[in-house]
Design a protein around this motif. Sequence first.
Motif, PDB file in Angstrom:
ATOM      1  N   TRP B 128      -0.243   5.150   0.137  1.00 48.21           N
ATOM      2  CA  TRP B 128      -1.306   4.161   0.364  1.00 48.21           C
ATOM      3  C   TRP B 128      -2.098   3.812  -0.894  1.00 48.21           C
ATOM      4  CZ3 TRP B 128      -0.505   1.771   4.581  1.00 48.21           C
ATOM      5  CH2 TRP B 128      -0.091   2.429   5.744  1.00 48.21           C
ATOM      6  N   HIS B 131      -3.913  -1.283  -3.088  1.00 53.04           N
ATOM      7  CA  HIS B 131      -4.696  -1.923  -2.033  1.00 53.04           C
ATOM      8  C   HIS B 131      -3.842  -2.850  -1.168  1.00 53.04           C
ATOM      9  CE1 HIS B 131      -4.810  -4.610  -5.508  1.00 53.04           C
ATOM     10  NE2 HIS B 131      -4.840  -5.578  -4.630  1.00 53.04           N
ATOM     11  N   GLY B 132      -4.315  -3.044   0.037  1.00 49.20           N
ATOM     12  CA  GLY B 132      -3.626  -3.934   0.960  1.00 49.20           C
ATOM     13  C   GLY B 132      -2.476  -3.228   1.652  1.00 49.20           C
ATOM     14  N   ASP B 133      -2.096  -3.735   2.825  1.00 46.35           N
ATOM     15  CA  ASP B 133      -0.877  -3.224   3.457  1.00 46.35           C
ATOM     16  C   ASP B 133       0.280  -3.559   2.538  1.00 46.35           C
ATOM     17  OD1 ASP B 133      -1.819  -2.238   6.004  1.00 46.35           O
ATOM     18  OD2 ASP B 133      -2.278  -4.319   6.507  1.00 46.35           O
ATOM     19  N   HIS B 134       1.201  -2.646   2.435  1.00 47.37           N
ATOM     20  CA  HIS B 134       2.315  -2.920   1.515  1.00 47.37           C
ATOM     21  C   HIS B 134       3.481  -1.991   1.825  1.00 47.37           C
ATOM     22  CE1 HIS B 134      -0.002   0.382  -0.250  1.00 47.37           C
ATOM     23  NE2 HIS B 134       1.159   0.839  -0.632  1.00 47.37           N
ATOM     24  N   GLU B 239       0.680 -14.480   6.250  1.00 47.07           N
ATOM     25  CA  GLU B 239       0.859 -13.427   7.250  1.00 47.07           C
ATOM     26  C   GLU B 239       2.346 -13.136   7.461  1.00 47.07           C
ATOM     27  OE1 GLU B 239      -0.912 -14.090  11.111  1.00 47.07           O
ATOM     28  OE2 GLU B 239       0.239 -12.434  11.989  1.00 47.07           O
ATOM     29  N   LEU B 242       3.621 -10.990   4.599  1.00 46.74           N
ATOM     30  CA  LEU B 242       3.183  -9.594   4.662  1.00 46.74           C
ATOM     31  C   LEU B 242       3.927  -8.826   5.748  1.00 46.74           C
ATOM     32  CD1 LEU B 242       1.319  -7.424   3.554  1.00 46.74           C
ATOM     33  CD2 LEU B 242      -0.406  -8.145   5.203  1.00 46.74           C
ATOM     34  N   ARG B 243       4.051  -9.466   6.918  1.00 44.67           N
ATOM     35  CA  ARG B 243       4.765  -8.793   8.017  1.00 44.67           C
ATOM     36  C   ARG B 243       6.222  -8.545   7.643  1.00 44.67           C
ATOM     37  NH1 ARG B 243       2.036  -8.073  12.602  1.00 44.67           N
ATOM     38  NH2 ARG B 243       0.193  -9.352  13.007  1.00 44.67           N
ATOM     39  N   VAL B 246       6.553  -5.686   4.897  1.00 45.58           N
ATOM     40  CA  VAL B 246       6.216  -4.357   5.411  1.00 45.58           C
ATOM     41  C   VAL B 246       7.260  -3.913   6.435  1.00 45.58           C
ATOM     42  CG1 VAL B 246       4.534  -3.053   6.763  1.00 45.58           C
ATOM     43  CG2 VAL B 246       3.761  -4.494   4.877  1.00 45.58           C
ATOM     44  N   GLU B 247       7.620  -4.820   7.324  1.00 50.52           N
ATOM     45  CA  GLU B 247       8.579  -4.491   8.389  1.00 50.52           C
ATOM     46  C   GLU B 247       9.951  -4.119   7.833  1.00 50.52           C
ATOM     47  OE1 GLU B 247       8.597  -3.912  11.691  1.00 50.52           O
ATOM     48  OE2 GLU B 247       6.427  -3.870  11.358  1.00 50.52           O
ATOM     49  N   TRP B 250       9.323  -0.433   7.213  1.00 49.24           N
ATOM     50  CA  TRP B 250       8.877   0.360   8.368  1.00 49.24           C
ATOM     51  C   TRP B 250       9.917   0.386   9.482  1.00 49.24           C
ATOM     52  CZ3 TRP B 250       2.895  -0.397   9.398  1.00 49.24           C
ATOM     53  CH2 TRP B 250       2.202   0.018   8.250  1.00 49.24           C
ATOM     54  N   TRP B 304       8.063   8.608   3.232  1.00 45.42           N
ATOM     55  CA  TRP B 304       7.635   7.297   3.744  1.00 45.42           C
ATOM     56  C   TRP B 304       8.748   6.292   3.586  1.00 45.42           C
ATOM     57  CZ3 TRP B 304       3.472   6.943   6.617  1.00 45.42           C
ATOM     58  CH2 TRP B 304       3.014   5.674   6.971  1.00 45.42           C
TER      59      TRP B 304
END
Lengths: 187, 373, 271
Positions: B128, B131-134, B239, B242-243, B246-247, B250, B304
Motif C-alpha cells: 500500500w 498513494h491511491g488504489d493501485h 474510474e 482504475l478498476r 486493479v482488477e 486482484w 499480494w
Amino acid sequence: MTFVARDPVQVRLTGTGGQGVITAGIILAEAALMDGRNVVQTQSYGPEARLGASKSEVIISSRKIAYPQVTVPDVLLCLSEDAFNKYFRDRHDDTFVLLDSNVTDEPVEDGRRVFKLPIVATALQVGHKVVVNVVALAALNALTGLVSQASLKEAVLRRVPARFRELNEAAFAAGEELATMVGEAIP
Amino acid sequence: MKTQQLMQGNEACAFGALYAGCNFYAGYPITPSSEIMEIMARELPRRGGVFLQAEDEIASISAVIGAAWGGARAMTATSGPGFSLMQEGIGYAAITETPCVVVDSQRWGPSTGQPTKAAQGDVMQAIWGTHGDHPVIVLTAGHVRDVFEMTVAAFNLAELYRVPVVLLLDEILSHMRENIFVPEPGELEVIPRSRPVNGAKPVAPFGGPFIPLGYGVRFSVTGLAHDDWGFPVEGPPAERLLRRIVEKVWSKAREIARYEALYLDDARAVVVCYGIVSRPAESAVEALRSEGLKVGLLTLKTLWPFPDFLFRELPTTVEYVLVPELNLGQLVREVERAVGGRARVEHLGRVDGYLLTPEQIAGRVVENLGRRV
Amino acid sequence: MLIHTAAEYDRYLRTQKLPTVWCPGCGNGIILKAFIRAVAALNLSQDEVVVVGGIGCSGRTPFFLDFNSVHTTHGRALAFATGIKLVRPELTVAVVMGDGDSVAIGGNHFIHACRRNIDLTAIIFNNMIYGQTGGQLAPTTLPGRRTTTSMWGNIEPPFDIVRLALGAGAGFVARGTVFDFEQLSEILGQALAFKGFAVVEVLTTCPTYFGRYNSNDDPYDMLHGLKDRTDPNEATMAEKLPVGIFRNEPRPEYTELYRQLVEKLGGGGQR
C-alpha cells in the motif's frame, strides 16, 4: 582426537574486523560443499565486520538445513579479546573452543574442550597477519575434522590470488602443525 | 553433471535477474542490498546491458520506468529508506502499467533504524506504499535458491500483468550463503517482452500488450488518468481505468499465488509464514510433528494479491493459526481477515533485529494447543 | 527543412488535442512552436523523437506534440529520460520542464544530468512562478515579487539556471526568451543537435498569475518586459540578463562512453 563432529554441526568463528573471520566462514562453507554436505553461512555485517568483534557462522549438515543461524555453537573460534569477551560465554558443555593465546589471561583451558594456541603469533611468523584466518582454520579443522583436509585446502587456495599461494600454503601447514601441540595434549 | 554453488542471497537475486533477461539496472547503494547493485555493475556492461548508478532512489525508479518504456527489462534494488523514496515511481509504474521489478531487502526501521539488522516491516508499504488504489504484486523468498526463482518469477509476472513487482528480501537472506543448484538455461520459464509486430495495425498501448516507445506507434505515457492512447481523461473513463488496472491483478490471486503447504491435511494448528521466518517455522513444525502434534505449515511466497483462497480452503480441523513475523503485526491482519473467524489467529512478533527461533515458534504453538497429540 | 505554414506545423501537432491547456496570453505556445520549427529544421522523424515532460504547465507540452510523448512525475522528467536514452541512444530525447520541475523538486536530477553529460536536451520554461498550482513562489522568482506564498514580497534569492548549469558541467548552455522567437528556435536547434547534455532556459510569461500579482498582467507588456530585461547581443554575464549561447563545448557523452565500455568488455550485440 576425541571431538566428534555432530550432524548438523554449528560453527561460530569470531575475531576482530580485519582478521578475516567472514572469509574464513565462506572458505569453511565452500569446503563443506565440496565434501557434499549442505551448508549455510551467515555473518554479522556492517560496522561490526570492520571494527570491534565480528562473527561468521557456518552450519554443516548431511540433511536439509532449515533454521539458518547458530543457536549454541558446537565449535567456537575466538581470535581477539573483544570476540572472547562477547562470545565465549555462549557455549554448551561439549562446545569445542579454540582461542588465540592472547585473548585472555584467565586460565580457561580445560585440556578437554577449551584450548589456546598462538594463532596470531604463528601467522606473523609465517609472514603476514593477513593469513591469521588460514592458520586458524587449518588448526581448527585438524582438531575437529569439520571438513576433509583436501577440501579445506582447495577452498583456501581457490580464494587467494596466485601470488599469495605460497604464503597461504605455508600458513595452512603452520596451522596444522600448531594443532599437533594440542592433539598430543588431548587425553 | 550439475554442481552446486555456494551463493549469497543478493548474488542469487542479481543472477536470477540476469537469467530472466534483465538488461537495465539503476540504483543507489544501500545496506543490505548493495551487493545486488555491485554485481549488476560488473555483469551488465559485459553482457551488453545497461547499468546506472543514479543520484538517488527516486531517480533510480524513474530511470527504471523510462528504460522499461524504451523496451528494457528493468530492475532496481534497495532497502527501507530507499524503498520509501521509490513509492512515487511505483505509483507511476502502476498507473502506466509498466513492467518492472523492485527489490527491497528489508532492514529494521523506521528511518535509518538498524541498517544491518533484519526485519519484515515493509510488508504493508510494499502493498500500500504509494498513494491511491493501485495494482502491485508482492513476492518474497525464504532461502537462496528461492531468491533466484522468485526474482525470475518477478520478471515474468511483471510482463504478464504489466505491473511493478516488488520482491521482499531481508538482511539475513540477502547476506546469507547456501549451497544451491543454480538453474540452467531453459530450466525455469522466462516470459519474454512482447514486441509490436512490424506492419501490423497499431493497437492501443494501454489495455493490451506492452508496446515500447519509438517503434512506430506514437502515443503518450502519463501518470494522469488516461485513455487507451495515454491522453488525460476525467470522470467515468478514469474510474474504468482504475478498476481495470486493479482488477487485472486482484482477480488473478489464484494464478499469481506461489506458496508451499506442508502437513495441512489433518492439522489442528497451522503456522503461516513468509520470507526468512519460514526457516525457523519449518524447524518448529518438524519438531512438533516429530512429537506427534498435528501442526501444519503454510509458507507464502506471494504476499499480494493476498491468496485468500488458501485460508478459505483450510481443513476444518484447523482451530489455531499462528503468524510469526519480524514486525509488530502486518500480514497477520490479512490472514485474520481471510480466515474469517473459522480459527483463532495469533501473531508472534520479534523486532529486536534478530530472527525468531524455532523454540519461540514451537513454544507458542504448544502454549495454545497443549501437548495433546 | 525550414517550415512556415500552419499546415507544416500541424504535421507535428496532435491537432485533435488542441487547444492547449495554457491560458490566453501565456508564452508557452511560443516555445512549442519554436521547438517544432527546430525539430523540422533538423529533419528529425517524429518516430525518432521522444518528448518527456514533468509536472506543471510546461509538463503538458508532450500531449500536444505528435512524437513519442511521456508525461512523468514532478521533477523526475530527467531521470525518466535518462533511462529511455540509455537503452535507446538512437532516439532524440527532449525534456521539457518548468522552473519548479527542474531546479526545485528536480534540482538533484538536474545537476547530475549536467555532470553526467548524457545526450538529452533540457528545455526549461521559466515563468518565475508556479502557474499550474495557482501562482506560488518558484526558485526563480525574483526578490520582492509577490506570489500566493510570498504575498509580502519574496525574500529569497533566485537560482540563475544558466550559471547553475554551467557550474554543474553541462556541455551546452543557453538562454532564450519567448519575445525573440527567431533566436529561440535557432538555440533549440543547436541544443537538439548538440551531442551531450544541453540546457536551454527559456524566459516565458505568466500573465494569469505572475502578471496579476505583480501589477501588470498585459501579455504584450510582459513580452516586451522580457525584451527590456535581457541583452541579446552580449552573451555574457552583464547587467541585464544575457541571452544567447553561453557554452557549446562537446565533451565525452555518457551513452557514448557507456557504449565504448560495453565494446571494450566484449558485451556488444545484446542491446
